[in-house]
Design a protein around this motif. Structure first.
Motif, PDB file in Angstrom:
ATOM      1  N   PRO A  61       5.737  -1.505   4.987  1.00  0.00           N
ATOM      2  CA  PRO A  61       4.492  -2.072   4.005  1.00  0.00           C
ATOM      3  C   PRO A  61       3.170  -2.249   4.393  1.00  0.00           C
ATOM      4  O   PRO A  61       2.530  -2.130   5.710  1.00  0.00           O
ATOM      5  CB  PRO A  61       4.476  -3.853   4.051  1.00  0.00           C
ATOM      6  CG  PRO A  61       6.195  -3.948   3.968  1.00  0.00           C
ATOM      7  CD  PRO A  61       6.455  -2.821   5.222  1.00  0.00           C
ATOM      8  N   GLN A  62       2.587  -1.188   3.667  1.00  0.00           N
ATOM      9  CA  GLN A  62       0.566  -0.794   4.434  1.00  0.00           C
ATOM     10  C   GLN A  62      -0.227  -1.992   3.382  1.00  0.00           C
ATOM     11  O   GLN A  62      -1.452  -1.438   3.906  1.00  0.00           O
ATOM     12  CB  GLN A  62       0.867   0.355   3.735  1.00  0.00           C
ATOM     13  CG  GLN A  62       1.494   1.156   4.883  1.00  0.00           C
ATOM     14  CD  GLN A  62       1.259   3.099   5.116  1.00  0.00           C
ATOM     15  OE1 GLN A  62       0.272   2.793   5.243  1.00  0.00           O
ATOM     16  NE2 GLN A  62       2.175   3.651   4.894  1.00  0.00           N
ATOM     17  N   HIS A  63       0.267  -2.842   2.610  1.00  0.00           N
ATOM     18  CA  HIS A  63      -1.149  -3.892   2.321  1.00  0.00           C
ATOM     19  C   HIS A  63      -2.202  -3.991   3.613  1.00  0.00           C
ATOM     20  O   HIS A  63      -3.174  -3.555   3.684  1.00  0.00           O
ATOM     21  CB  HIS A  63      -0.696  -4.539   1.774  1.00  0.00           C
ATOM     22  CG  HIS A  63       0.508  -4.970   0.644  1.00  0.00           C
ATOM     23  ND1 HIS A  63      -0.152  -4.608  -0.552  1.00  0.00           N
ATOM     24  CD2 HIS A  63       1.900  -4.697   0.207  1.00  0.00           C
ATOM     25  CE1 HIS A  63       0.995  -4.295  -1.673  1.00  0.00           C
ATOM     26  NE2 HIS A  63       2.192  -4.522  -0.924  1.00  0.00           N
ATOM     27  N   GLU A  64      -1.824  -4.390   4.396  1.00  0.00           N
ATOM     28  CA  GLU A  64      -3.045  -4.975   5.046  1.00  0.00           C
ATOM     29  C   GLU A  64      -3.542  -3.732   6.017  1.00  0.00           C
ATOM     30  O   GLU A  64      -4.790  -3.460   6.153  1.00  0.00           O
ATOM     31  CB  GLU A  64      -1.329  -5.364   6.804  1.00  0.00           C
ATOM     32  CG  GLU A  64      -3.072  -6.722   7.785  1.00  0.00           C
ATOM     33  CD  GLU A  64      -2.311  -6.994   8.825  1.00  0.00           C
ATOM     34  OE1 GLU A  64      -2.267  -6.714   9.672  1.00  0.00           O
ATOM     35  OE2 GLU A  64      -1.191  -7.884   8.478  1.00  0.00           O
ATOM     36  N   PHE A  65      -2.737  -2.442   6.115  1.00  0.00           N
ATOM     37  CA  PHE A  65      -3.246  -0.935   6.871  1.00  0.00           C
ATOM     38  C   PHE A  65      -4.338  -0.826   5.607  1.00  0.00           C
ATOM     39  O   PHE A  65      -5.464  -0.682   6.043  1.00  0.00           O
ATOM     40  CB  PHE A  65      -2.828  -0.303   7.572  1.00  0.00           C
ATOM     41  CG  PHE A  65      -3.114   0.930   8.141  1.00  0.00           C
ATOM     42  CD1 PHE A  65      -3.789   0.694   9.094  1.00  0.00           C
ATOM     43  CD2 PHE A  65      -2.835   2.480   6.886  1.00  0.00           C
ATOM     44  CE1 PHE A  65      -4.527   2.019   9.751  1.00  0.00           C
ATOM     45  CE2 PHE A  65      -3.649   2.912   7.135  1.00  0.00           C
ATOM     46  CZ  PHE A  65      -4.807   3.497   8.467  1.00  0.00           C
ATOM     47  N   ILE A  66      -3.772  -0.801   4.479  1.00  0.00           N
ATOM     48  CA  ILE A  66      -5.307  -0.236   3.429  1.00  0.00           C
ATOM     49  C   ILE A  66      -6.116  -1.599   2.950  1.00  0.00           C
ATOM     50  O   ILE A  66      -7.147  -0.586   3.040  1.00  0.00           O
ATOM     51  CB  ILE A  66      -4.131  -0.524   2.214  1.00  0.00           C
ATOM     52  CG1 ILE A  66      -2.899   1.045   2.507  1.00  0.00           C
ATOM     53  CG2 ILE A  66      -5.163  -0.291   0.946  1.00  0.00           C
ATOM     54  CD1 ILE A  66      -1.305   0.841   0.903  1.00  0.00           C
ATOM     55  N   ASN A  67      -5.590  -2.851   3.461  1.00  0.00           N
ATOM     56  CA  ASN A  67      -7.439  -3.325   3.622  1.00  0.00           C
ATOM     57  C   ASN A  67      -8.312  -3.331   5.096  1.00  0.00           C
ATOM     58  O   ASN A  67      -9.379  -3.660   4.109  1.00  0.00           O
ATOM     59  CB  ASN A  67      -6.867  -4.687   3.533  1.00  0.00           C
ATOM     60  CG  ASN A  67      -5.697  -5.359   1.843  1.00  0.00           C
ATOM     61  OD1 ASN A  67      -6.278  -4.573   0.888  1.00  0.00           O
ATOM     62  ND2 ASN A  67      -4.940  -6.359   2.099  1.00  0.00           N
ATOM     63  N   LYS A  68      -7.561  -3.058   5.987  1.00  0.00           N
ATOM     64  CA  LYS A  68      -8.099  -2.670   7.014  1.00  0.00           C
ATOM     65  C   LYS A  68      -9.303  -1.530   6.805  1.00  0.00           C
ATOM     66  O   LYS A  68     -10.721  -1.606   7.132  1.00  0.00           O
ATOM     67  CB  LYS A  68      -7.490  -2.712   8.168  1.00  0.00           C
ATOM     68  CG  LYS A  68      -7.970  -2.133   8.986  1.00  0.00           C
ATOM     69  CD  LYS A  68      -7.121  -2.348  10.553  1.00  0.00           C
ATOM     70  CE  LYS A  68      -7.426  -2.012  11.893  1.00  0.00           C
ATOM     71  NZ  LYS A  68      -6.574  -1.768  12.895  1.00  0.00           N
ATOM     72  N   VAL A  69      -8.139  -0.764   6.503  1.00  0.00           N
ATOM     73  CA  VAL A  69      -9.338   1.410   5.620  1.00  0.00           C
ATOM     74  C   VAL A  69     -10.206   0.363   4.807  1.00  0.00           C
ATOM     75  O   VAL A  69     -11.335   0.615   5.334  1.00  0.00           O
ATOM     76  CB  VAL A  69      -8.708   2.296   5.593  1.00  0.00           C
ATOM     77  CG1 VAL A  69      -9.399   3.208   4.574  1.00  0.00           C
ATOM     78  CG2 VAL A  69      -7.361   2.381   6.693  1.00  0.00           C
ATOM     79  N   HIS A  70     -10.424   0.006   3.959  1.00  0.00           N
ATOM     80  CA  HIS A  70     -11.184  -0.366   2.509  1.00  0.00           C
ATOM     81  C   HIS A  70     -12.264  -1.477   2.927  1.00  0.00           C
ATOM     82  O   HIS A  70     -13.427  -1.034   3.645  1.00  0.00           O
ATOM     83  CB  HIS A  70     -10.384  -0.744   1.671  1.00  0.00           C
ATOM     84  CG  HIS A  70      -9.930   0.709   0.538  1.00  0.00           C
ATOM     85  ND1 HIS A  70      -9.182   0.792   1.018  1.00  0.00           N
ATOM     86  CD2 HIS A  70     -10.612   1.447  -0.146  1.00  0.00           C
ATOM     87  CE1 HIS A  70      -8.179   1.759   0.212  1.00  0.00           C
ATOM     88  NE2 HIS A  70      -9.676   1.595  -0.600  1.00  0.00           N
ATOM     89  N   THR A  71     -11.364  -1.802   4.074  1.00  0.00           N
ATOM     90  CA  THR A  71     -12.754  -3.287   4.784  1.00  0.00           C
ATOM     91  C   THR A  71     -13.550  -2.292   5.329  1.00  0.00           C
ATOM     92  O   THR A  71     -15.223  -2.799   5.592  1.00  0.00           O
ATOM     93  CB  THR A  71     -12.008  -4.111   5.123  1.00  0.00           C
ATOM     94  OG1 THR A  71     -11.177  -4.803   3.968  1.00  0.00           O
ATOM     95  CG2 THR A  71     -13.123  -5.025   5.559  1.00  0.00           C
ATOM     96  N   ARG A  83     -11.211  -1.986  -2.433  1.00  0.00           N
ATOM     97  CA  ARG A  83      -9.747  -1.647  -2.873  1.00  0.00           C
ATOM     98  C   ARG A  83      -9.580  -2.217  -4.558  1.00  0.00           C
ATOM     99  O   ARG A  83      -9.171  -3.587  -4.750  1.00  0.00           O
ATOM    100  CB  ARG A  83      -8.053  -2.620  -1.553  1.00  0.00           C
ATOM    101  CG  ARG A  83      -7.152  -1.871  -2.384  1.00  0.00           C
ATOM    102  CD  ARG A  83      -6.183  -2.025  -1.060  1.00  0.00           C
ATOM    103  NE  ARG A  83      -4.733  -2.004  -1.441  1.00  0.00           N
ATOM    104  CZ  ARG A  83      -3.708  -2.341  -1.553  1.00  0.00           C
ATOM    105  NH1 ARG A  83      -3.934  -3.691  -0.507  1.00  0.00           N
ATOM    106  NH2 ARG A  83      -2.958  -1.924  -1.598  1.00  0.00           N
ATOM    107  N   ARG A  84      -8.504  -1.532  -4.957  1.00  0.00           N
ATOM    108  CA  ARG A  84      -8.030  -1.856  -6.617  1.00  0.00           C
ATOM    109  C   ARG A  84      -7.363  -2.187  -6.183  1.00  0.00           C
ATOM    110  O   ARG A  84      -6.315  -1.696  -5.767  1.00  0.00           O
ATOM    111  CB  ARG A  84      -8.035   0.248  -7.060  1.00  0.00           C
ATOM    112  CG  ARG A  84      -9.766   0.132  -7.425  1.00  0.00           C
ATOM    113  CD  ARG A  84      -9.279   1.196  -8.528  1.00  0.00           C
ATOM    114  NE  ARG A  84      -9.210   0.808  -9.822  1.00  0.00           N
ATOM    115  CZ  ARG A  84      -9.068   1.407 -11.177  1.00  0.00           C
ATOM    116  NH1 ARG A  84      -9.479   2.537 -11.485  1.00  0.00           N
ATOM    117  NH2 ARG A  84      -8.813   1.015 -12.176  1.00  0.00           N
TER     118      ARG A  84
END
Length: 124
Positions: free
Chosen positions: A102-112, A118-119
């Protein structure tokens, strides 16, 4: 992202382009485009950094789709609207250690990190 012209771009076309900063510094090339299976949108774009750029070696950087301007004056160049200083401490990984699971945390980190929203999928 510049949306003055609204047309699709193939991933193979994007991957063959040089990625540069706003100051015309070569960063690298697009290695892959990661899709969010919840939204159907691009989760992030992976850049293979040119050796020597910011002494990052062969690090892969993850950037939000919104950080890219695909509508420049050069067809073989994609510009990223990100300051060089942000790239120095950017979320990334080595070629043999891609994020898994699960990459929710990584995706959020990238956008932040880059200051882009993030959509999210609408789930009832």
């Amino acid at each position: 992202m510049n949306t003055e012209y609204n047309f699709p771009i193939s991933s193979s076309t994007a991957a063959n382009c040089t990625v540069k900063t706003l100051r015309d510094e070569s960063v690298g090339t697009i290695k892959d485009i990661m899709l969010d299976t919840e939204t159907g949108e691009v989760a992030y774009v992976i850049i293979a950094v040119d050796s020597g750029f910011l002494n990052l070696g062969s690090k892969l950087l993850a950037l939000p789709w919104a950080a890219f301007d695909f509508h420049g004056h050069q067809r073989d160049v994609i510009v990223i609207n990100v300051e060089k200083e942000k790239l120095e401490n950017a979320p990334g990984f080595d070629n043999d250690e891609w994020p898994v699971g699960p990459q929710h945390e990584f995706i959020n980190k990238v956008h932040t990190h880059y200051g882009f929203d993030r959509r999210r999928a609408f789930i009832e």
